[in-house]
Design an enzyme around this catalytic site. Sequence first.
Site, PDB file in Angstrom:
ATOM      1  N   GLU A 119       3.592  -5.189   7.266  1.00  0.00           N
ATOM      2  CA  GLU A 119       2.765  -4.346   8.046  1.00  0.00           C
ATOM      3  C   GLU A 119       2.969  -4.438   9.519  1.00  0.00           C
ATOM      4  O   GLU A 119       2.839  -3.227  10.151  1.00  0.00           O
ATOM      5  CB  GLU A 119       1.385  -4.772   7.739  1.00  0.00           C
ATOM      6  CG  GLU A 119       1.001  -4.325   6.472  1.00  0.00           C
ATOM      7  CD  GLU A 119       1.165  -5.606   5.410  1.00  0.00           C
ATOM      8  OE1 GLU A 119       1.796  -6.549   5.428  1.00  0.00           O
ATOM      9  OE2 GLU A 119       0.601  -5.604   4.312  1.00  0.00           O
ATOM     10  N   GLU A 172      -0.255  -9.324  -0.763  1.00  0.00           N
ATOM     11  CA  GLU A 172      -1.799  -9.562  -0.670  1.00  0.00           C
ATOM     12  C   GLU A 172      -2.376  -9.430  -2.176  1.00  0.00           C
ATOM     13  O   GLU A 172      -3.466 -10.561  -2.325  1.00  0.00           O
ATOM     14  CB  GLU A 172      -2.537  -8.592   0.182  1.00  0.00           C
ATOM     15  CG  GLU A 172      -1.963  -8.493   1.325  1.00  0.00           C
ATOM     16  CD  GLU A 172      -2.846  -7.614   2.348  1.00  0.00           C
ATOM     17  OE1 GLU A 172      -2.556  -6.424   2.183  1.00  0.00           O
ATOM     18  OE2 GLU A 172      -3.541  -7.986   3.347  1.00  0.00           O
ATOM     19  N   GLY A 178       0.593  -4.955   0.695  1.00  0.00           N
ATOM     20  CA  GLY A 178      -0.644  -5.179  -0.100  1.00  0.00           C
ATOM     21  C   GLY A 178      -0.106  -5.916  -1.546  1.00  0.00           C
ATOM     22  O   GLY A 178      -0.961  -6.353  -2.210  1.00  0.00           O
ATOM     23  N   ALA A 181       0.742  -1.178   0.226  1.00  0.00           N
ATOM     24  CA  ALA A 181       0.112  -0.248  -0.093  1.00  0.00           C
ATOM     25  C   ALA A 181       0.910   1.203  -0.073  1.00  0.00           C
ATOM     26  O   ALA A 181       2.065   1.193   0.621  1.00  0.00           O
ATOM     27  CB  ALA A 181      -0.725  -0.151   1.168  1.00  0.00           C
TER      28      ALA A 181
END
Length: 262
Positions: A136, A116, A113, A73
């Site tokens: 994270e 992910e 992310g 992210a």
Amino acid sequence: MDTTFETTRVEFDDSTGVGRITLDRPDALNALNARLREDIVGSLRALDELNDDGIDMRVVVIEGAQGHFCAGADITEFEADAPTADVDRTHYRFIRDYPVPVVAKIRGYCLGGGLETAMSCDFRFASAEATLGLPEVDLGILPGAGGVQFISRLANPSVAMEIAMTGEHISADRAAEVGIVNHVYPEAELDDAVGEFAETIAAKPPLSIQAIKQSANYATEAGLEAGIEYDRTLIEPLFGTDDHEEGVRAFSEDDYEPEFHG
Ligand code: CO8
């Protein structure tokens, strides 16, 4: 059909039925800002719409521009506007529910992310030089877009927890060893290996491929009995298809080369 969004490039090869989406924010190692998350969905929709126009789009490959898959992210957006669950989940769920198989081609960094995103794809092929991880924890959060759920289903749950709790970077070989990555190739061989795999799947009966994806996704959520029942609902309509007839004919006639059309 080749087109660009602000942060993605989309290509389609009509000789193979394979589409390609390139995450294209190389200055930020293709970090997922709000724009990129939306562009991934827009790109997938654009490719899927080819099927509405009667063009056979059968497999999508997602990769990152300039040597990295995605560094997670976009952290610079956290300060301004922390991603809400709804916004951030959009493209992960979209990929998982997408009607054709999606392959993540992983080079360089594939973190947070980014991992992910790769884990929401159906297959992960990595360069031997790729680096994966869920960092994270060191930002005081968790891989909250399904990362812990995905990794716990792919890897041994205790190993998955170790990766998420340490936030460590792991090599592609280690990722393959624990089940996160399907295959690892020398950097120079990755493109050909993914191309060959995508074309192999693209040449199979598309309705069977779609049903197998639905069944495999269901298997991660349902009990065995419910899963077997679900598979029964998937297989019955397939017996009536032209592709089924084509496959049986190819089995029975020695020199017959089947062509599957869906
Ligand atoms: N966000 C924004 N910018 C980034 C990111 C990122 N995640 N990663 C790298 N960049 C930028 C850097 O700021 C740098 O920009 P600039 O050149 O303008 O300074 C450029 O990309 C190159 O990066 P580096 O100079 O840092 O390159 P290095 O080779 O030294 O390091 C690393 C590469 C190791 C990848 C390092 O950049 C790094 O650690 N990045 C952050 C990785 C990370 O922590 N990712 C997880 C983010 S959180 C997340 O993904 C999940 C959120 C879940 C939310 C769920 C809500 C429901």
